[in-house]
Structure formats: C-alpha cells, structure tokens
Design an enzyme around this catalytic site. Structure first.
Site, PDB file in Angstrom:
ATOM      1  N   TYR A  55       0.882  -1.177   0.000  1.00 29.01           N
ATOM      2  CA  TYR A  55       0.000   0.000   0.000  1.00 29.01           C
ATOM      3  C   TYR A  55       0.910   1.214   0.000  1.00 29.01           C
ATOM      4  CZ  TYR A  55      -4.204   2.604   1.471  1.00 29.01           C
ATOM      5  OH  TYR A  55      -5.254   3.481   1.560  1.00 29.01           O
ATOM      6  N   ARG A  78      -6.327  10.411 -10.536  1.00 28.95           N
ATOM      7  CA  ARG A  78      -5.661  11.054  -9.387  1.00 28.95           C
ATOM      8  C   ARG A  78      -5.152   9.957  -8.464  1.00 28.95           C
ATOM      9  NH1 ARG A  78      -5.779  10.178  -4.756  1.00 28.95           N
ATOM     10  NH2 ARG A  78      -7.638  11.018  -3.781  1.00 28.95           N
ATOM     11  N   LYS A 114      -5.973  -1.850  -2.513  1.00 27.32           N
ATOM     12  CA  LYS A 114      -7.112  -1.605  -1.617  1.00 27.32           C
ATOM     13  C   LYS A 114      -7.826  -2.924  -1.307  1.00 27.32           C
ATOM     14  CE  LYS A 114      -7.170   3.010  -1.333  1.00 27.32           C
ATOM     15  NZ  LYS A 114      -7.322   3.837  -0.137  1.00 27.32           N
ATOM     16  N   GLU A 161     -12.396   4.947  -6.388  1.00 28.93           N
ATOM     17  CA  GLU A 161     -11.086   5.254  -5.817  1.00 28.93           C
ATOM     18  C   GLU A 161     -10.227   6.048  -6.792  1.00 28.93           C
ATOM     19  OE1 GLU A 161     -10.276   3.932  -2.569  1.00 28.93           O
ATOM     20  OE2 GLU A 161      -8.718   5.453  -2.769  1.00 28.93           O
ATOM     21  N   ASP A 162      -9.673   7.124  -6.298  1.00 29.18           N
ATOM     22  CA  ASP A 162      -8.681   7.907  -7.026  1.00 29.18           C
ATOM     23  C   ASP A 162      -9.156   8.391  -8.407  1.00 29.18           C
ATOM     24  OD1 ASP A 162      -7.279   7.489  -4.745  1.00 29.18           O
ATOM     25  OD2 ASP A 162      -5.524   6.586  -5.660  1.00 29.18           O
ATOM     26  N   ASP A 210     -14.181   6.489  -1.634  1.00 32.23           N
ATOM     27  CA  ASP A 210     -13.259   6.318  -0.511  1.00 32.23           C
ATOM     28  C   ASP A 210     -12.474   7.597  -0.214  1.00 32.23           C
ATOM     29  OD1 ASP A 210     -11.825   4.853   1.423  1.00 32.23           O
ATOM     30  OD2 ASP A 210     -10.188   4.558   0.001  1.00 32.23           O
ATOM     31  N   ASP A 211     -12.076   8.309  -1.257  1.00 27.61           N
ATOM     32  CA  ASP A 211     -11.246   9.508  -1.046  1.00 27.61           C
ATOM     33  C   ASP A 211     -12.041  10.618  -0.372  1.00 27.61           C
ATOM     34  OD1 ASP A 211      -8.804   8.553  -2.423  1.00 27.61           O
ATOM     35  OD2 ASP A 211     -10.252   8.323  -4.034  1.00 27.61           O
ATOM     36  N   ASN A 251      -0.565  11.656   0.291  1.00 26.23           N
ATOM     37  CA  ASN A 251       0.225  10.468  -0.046  1.00 26.23           C
ATOM     38  C   ASN A 251       0.862  10.632  -1.409  1.00 26.23           C
ATOM     39  OD1 ASN A 251      -0.609   8.967   2.264  1.00 26.23           O
ATOM     40  ND2 ASN A 251      -2.596   8.671   1.310  1.00 26.23           N
ATOM     41  N   ASN A 307      -5.066   7.143   7.661  1.00 28.10           N
ATOM     42  CA  ASN A 307      -5.316   6.651   6.302  1.00 28.10           C
ATOM     43  C   ASN A 307      -6.659   5.932   6.261  1.00 28.10           C
ATOM     44  OD1 ASN A 307      -5.168   4.804   3.901  1.00 28.10           O
ATOM     45  ND2 ASN A 307      -3.225   5.890   3.689  1.00 28.10           N
TER      46      ASN A 307
END
Ligand SMILES: NC(=O)C1=CN([C@@H]2O[C@H](COP(=O)(O)OP(=O)(O)OC[C@H]3O[C@@H](n4cnc5c(N)ncnc54)[C@H](OP(=O)(O)O)[C@@H]3O)[C@@H](O)[C@H]2O)C=CC1
Ligand SMILES: CC(=O)C(=O)O
Ligand SMILES: [Mg+2]
Length: 552
Positions: free
Chosen positions: A104, A157, A175, A246-247, A269-270, A409, A453
C-alpha cells in the site's frame, strides 16, 4: 471432500494436477498433503517433502528480506499473490505493520508509476472505452461469479501522483488486499477494476510500453455513458456488489458520488473514507485533551475530495453535537492552490461553496494561520512541504497541543514529516500522516506517529455492508465508523502520540466498525439479510482466515 463453507466461494469444477498448482486461489504449493497429492494428481509435480505453512512462511520471509528495495519487495509479494493467495494473505496478516507500506502507500505509488515496466501478469478487469457496448460481456470473463466488493479507478488522481491512466491498477489491487487482510473479506469476492478512458499524462502518451489508450481523457457525456454502462454491467453480473470509487479526479468524483449514492451500493473512498479516518483522529484527540469537537477550528491545506469530504463529515458531526450547519461550517476553512477560499472569489467549484466564508482574501497559508488561529491544520493538497517550520511554530504559539495532520500520499507528498512536526512544535504537536513515518526520538522521548489513512475505515465499512447486503452506504455509517475507530485508541497509544489503534489490531477494529455499520443498515431499513440473533458473531464468523483447507 471439500469443506462446505469453502465451496460457497469456489468455482464449481475443482481442478487437479498442474491446473490446481497453477490456480492461485487453491494452490498450497509444497504444503499439499500426501492424500491430496494422490487424489488430485499432484504426485511428481511437487518436491517430495511436504512443508507446513509455517515452513513456507519462513521461506517467503527469507526471500522477502533478501530484496534490497521496497519496489522489489512489492514485486516479490505480488508474484506470491499470483502463485498462492492463501500464503500471501497469511504472510500479510502476520506482518501487516511491516508490509502495509509495501503493498500500500507509499510503495504502491512507486509500483503504479513503474507499472508498465514491472508488469508481469494482469490482475483484475480492464474495461476500456474501446470496448463500449461490451462491458457486461467483459465482466462475464471474470472467473468468480460471486463478487461482492469492487474497487474501481479511472487512474486520474493516483494518490498525490496525478494521472497514471491504467497504470493506476495497483491501487484497486492494493485496496482489495486490505479488504482481505484487514477485514477478512474472502479473496474470491473481490474484483479490482480499471476503466481506461485515456490519459492526459504526456509521458504515458508517448511511452511505447504503456498499454492504455494513448489519447487525451474522454470527458463529458461520453465519459458519463461509459461509467453508466459499467454500473449496469455490474448490476447484471454481480447484483449485490458494493462499488468503491477510488482515485478519480475531482471533476468526476463528486458528481459520480451524487449521481449514484442513492441509486446503488457505492461510496467514494477519497471523499468519505478519508473523512471518517480524519474525524476519528479528531475524536481521539478530543478524548486525549478532554475537549469538544465543537471547540475546534480547522484550516485545510487543499480543498478537493479529501479536504471538503472531511469538512462535510466534521460539519455533520458538529451538528450531531448541537451546532447549526452554518456555525459548524464556519469552523472549517479551506486554502486551495489559489489561496483562502472566501466568498468574494469567483468560479469556485461547487464542493467549496459551503466553505466560502465572508473574509478578506489571503494568498499566503502562513498568514491564513496567523489570521484565523486554527486549532488544527489538515494537509490534503497532494503537495510536499506546505507545512513549513514557521507555520508549525505559529501553530505551536497559538495552541498548547497543535493538531497537525499531513494526510497527503505518498510519503514524498506529505505536507511535513513527523520529525518536522514534533521538532518545530517543541514536541507538542498531535501528528498523523497519510503514509507511515518511523518513530521519532526527540526531547528524550519517542513519538509513534499514527497513520491517518482511510485503510482504517473502508475494510470495516465494506464488511458491514457486505454481510448485511445493505442497499446503500450512508453518511451515518462513516460517522459511526469514526466514533468506533476513535473508541479503540488506548491510553497507551495516546501516551506515545498515536491517535489511532495499532495496525496489528486492525482485524478486530474492522469487525467492530462492521458491527456498527451493520446495525445502522438494519436501523435504516437497508439490510437484505435477516437480522441474526448475534450480529457480532455473525460478522466475525464470516471473516476469512488465510489457512489451508483440506481438499480430500
Ligand atoms: N490519508 C488518506 O487516507 C488520504 C489521503 N489523500 C491524499 O490527499 C491528497 C489530495 O487528494 P484529493 O483531495 O483527492 O485531491 P484533489 O485533487 O481532489 O484536491 C487537491 C486539492 O489540493 C489543492 N492544492 C494543490 N496544490 C496546492 C498547493 N500548492 N497549495 C494549496 N492547495 C493546493 C487543490 O487546489 P485547487 O482546488 O485550487 O485545484 C485541491 O483543492 C492526495 O495526496 C491524496 O493522496 C486522499 C485520500 C485519502
Ligand atoms: C489513501 C488514499 O486513498 C489516497 O491517498 O488516495
Ligand atoms: Mg485514494
């Protein structure tokens, strides 16, 4: 023959011989028993002496320690995952604190950057704009038909590293390995997905080894129709699956969350997982300092998914403590790439508007700290070095215990390091970071900084949602996850500076979060599984343990 509980998630026809050894879900390598070797056509295909799992773990760890870089360790562990999933999850579960930074953040970030060069074997499903009209067929190619958790990215991202296109696949894979290791979701229930809509990353557009589409990102209606087709394809193939976004870039992340949160079982999630872990950190500090959340004033560096997601959940938490929405919002201030978010600024994105307060415009973060006198600064800008010595010293002048969260991160993008936060605040900062930092020895004391996190949140939330077949994921679930996580921080954790429970307790923490999430699913009428008498036992009994099953 095969254990019944296991059969529920196994493919129907059980392979034998080389096929079995090459099946990472079922492979036991040198640990196949004598009886299994005879019955399943394995004699001669394996070295003669049978190993225990402990011996296999010892061999893995020896190899792991022989790798001289974190990226090599990552490659080694993913290769193990490709060969023998049970052994991979055993090793990971037993060495979580040590291996989390490898599978991770931060190493997964490096692996994504190098993805097209270190690529060995595909993992997960790639859906591409080129295959529009065929997404459902593509999902039918996935061998497991009982998928319950999907993590999808479009790679725009990736951590704070920007647009990595399909090379972002390392993130859904990472993840999901946390869903399995931290919350005991069975590996066969998990599906990592990357949707290829192009990339705006010039390096990838010209890299001959890049294997995504080498054109600019698709936007607008065409993009939306691809996502819609994917959602429909999931509904057709895996009707009760939870989808974690995610992202995604923030041009899409907020919109997609609004569009789908009440239609399907999904969350971002972000925005939401990060909000919950940051709020948990604040709750833990409140416990430590005997203060109230409503006494806090928070200044964010960064006003994107993570920042305004945290702001929104803090506002809800303050409202639950009796503050009006307006008053709660005035406790949250945002500073973005152009300066302080204030009412007079033009063309502010919608997610910033609730925080565009009446105030003079400031375009220096340190000045904003001096002017607003926050109790906490939270870094979610994706850029390193935003919390300078003078900013942290200023926070320490204003506050007895300044709260400094550098959540960006990977490590190279953190707003400050743990050592800087402690040193520049004379050891008074309450610090947490998105990626892990080593303990810091200063002022005759050792500080163990916590990792703020979302990995503390999404596995437990997912477990609660999946075990109850909740139709949606709600804000109350993230609020309650934050409270539960904070309640698991002990006096010992507090005393050495950690505002999160140790990662070695993560399975228990996830089970507790799952229990609260499940209770909310029942209370809100969202659960589709009949409520069992003992919900806690029901959840814990469904958690996957990486141990070998007997096949004969
Ligand atoms: N610890 C955790 O669990 C998590 C950490 N993160 C991390 O948070 C970071 C941000 O993610 P996310 O919010 O999704 O990204 P977004 O792209 O949505 O938002 C980034 C924000 O930072 C602002 N920004 C960029 N550069 C600067 C700068 N130099 N000074 C001030 N503000 C700046 C942007 O400003 P503008 O709006 O003007 O463009 C934007 O508001 C990433 O590094 C990510 O890894 C994310 C999720 C979870
Ligand atoms: C942790 C996480 O989700 C991120 O940095 O994007
Ligand atoms: Mg993320």
């Amino acid at each position: 023959m095969i254990d019944n509980k296991y059969l529920e998630v196994l493919p129907f026809s059980f392979p034998t011989g080389v096929q079995l050894v090459n099946d990472p879900f079922l492979n036991k390598g040198t640990a196949f028993t004598k009886e299994e070797r005879i019955a399943l056509g394995l004699r001669g295909l394996l070295p003669p002496r049978i190993n225990t799992m402990e011996e296999q773990v010892e061999r893995v760890m020896g190899n792991y320690y022989s790798k001289t870089s974190d990226l090599e360790k990552y490659i080694f562990l993913i290769a193990l995952l490709d060969r023998n999933q049970t052994l991979f999850y055993r090793v990971l579960a037993d060495n979580l604190e040590e291996m989390l930074p490898i599978i991770y953040t931060p190493t997964v970030g490096e692996a994504c950057r190098e993805y097209v060069h270190i690529f060995r074997r595909p993992r997960g499903i790639f859906v591409s704009a080129n295959n529009k009209g065929h997404f459902s067929e593509i999902l039918r190619n996935w061998p497991n038909r009982n998928v319950k958790v999907i993590v999808i990215t479009d790679g725009e991202r990736i951590l704070g590293l920007g647009d990595l296109g399909v090379a972002g696949m390392g993130i859904p894979v990472g993840k999901l390995s946390l869903y399995i290791a931290c919350a005991g979701i069975h590996p066969s229930l998990c599906l990592p997905v990357t949707i290829d809509v192009g990339t705006n990353n010039c390096e990838l557009q010209t890299d001959p080894l890049y294997f995504g589409m080498q054109h600019q990102r698709i936007r607008g209606d065409e993009y939306d129709s691809l996502i819609e087709e994917f959602i429909m394809a999931v509904r057709d193939n895996f009707p009760s699956a939870l989808i974690q976004f995610e992202d995604f870039g923030n041009v899409n992340a907020f919109r997609l969350l609004q569009k789908y949160k009440d239609r399907i079982c999904m969350f971002n999630d972000d925005i939401q997982g990060t909000a919950s872990v940051a709020l948990a950190g604040l709750y833990a500090v409140m416990r430590m300092n005997s203060t109230e959340l409503t006494d806090q004033k928070i200044l964010f560096l960064g006003a994107g998914e993570a920042g305004t997601g945290i702001g929104d959940l803090i506002v809800s938490a303050m409202q639950a403590e009796g503050l009006s929405q307006e008053d709660a919002r005035r406790k949250c201030w945002f500073y973005d790439s152009k300066g302080l978010v204030v009412k007079d600024r033009e063309h502010l994105a919608e997610h910033k508007l609730p925080y565009a307060h009446e105030h003079k415009y400031i375009c220096d973060f340190e000045e904003a700290v001096k002017e607003l006198r926050p109790t906490a600064i939270i870094g979610v800008s994706g850029t390193a070095g935003g919390f300078t010595r003078s900013i942290i010293s200023e926070m320490a002048k204003i506050n007895e215990k300044p709260i400094i969260f550098a959540l960006s991160n990977p490590t190279s993008n953190a707003e400050c390091t743990a050592k800087e936060a402690y040193l520049w605040s004379e050891g008074r900062a309450v610090f947490a970071s998105g990626s892990p930092f080593e303990p810091v020895h200063l002022f005759g004391k050792t500080f163990y900084p916590g990792q703020g996190n979302n990995a503390y949140i999404f596995p437990g939330v997912g477990l609660g949602v999946v075990t109850t077949k909740s139709r949606h994921v709600t804000e109350e679930m993230f609020l309650e996850a934050a409270r539960t996580l904070a309640s698991q921080v002990s006096e010992d954790d507090f005393s050495c500076g950690n505002i999160y429970p140790p990662l070695r307790n993560i399975r228990d923490v996830s089970a507790r979060i799952a229990l609260r999430v499940a209770e909310i699913a029942y209370d809100q009428g969202l659960a589709e599984v009949l409520r069992p008498d003992d919900l806690d036992d029901f959840i814990r009994s469904r958690m996957y343990e990486p141990v070998y099953k007997n096949y004969v």
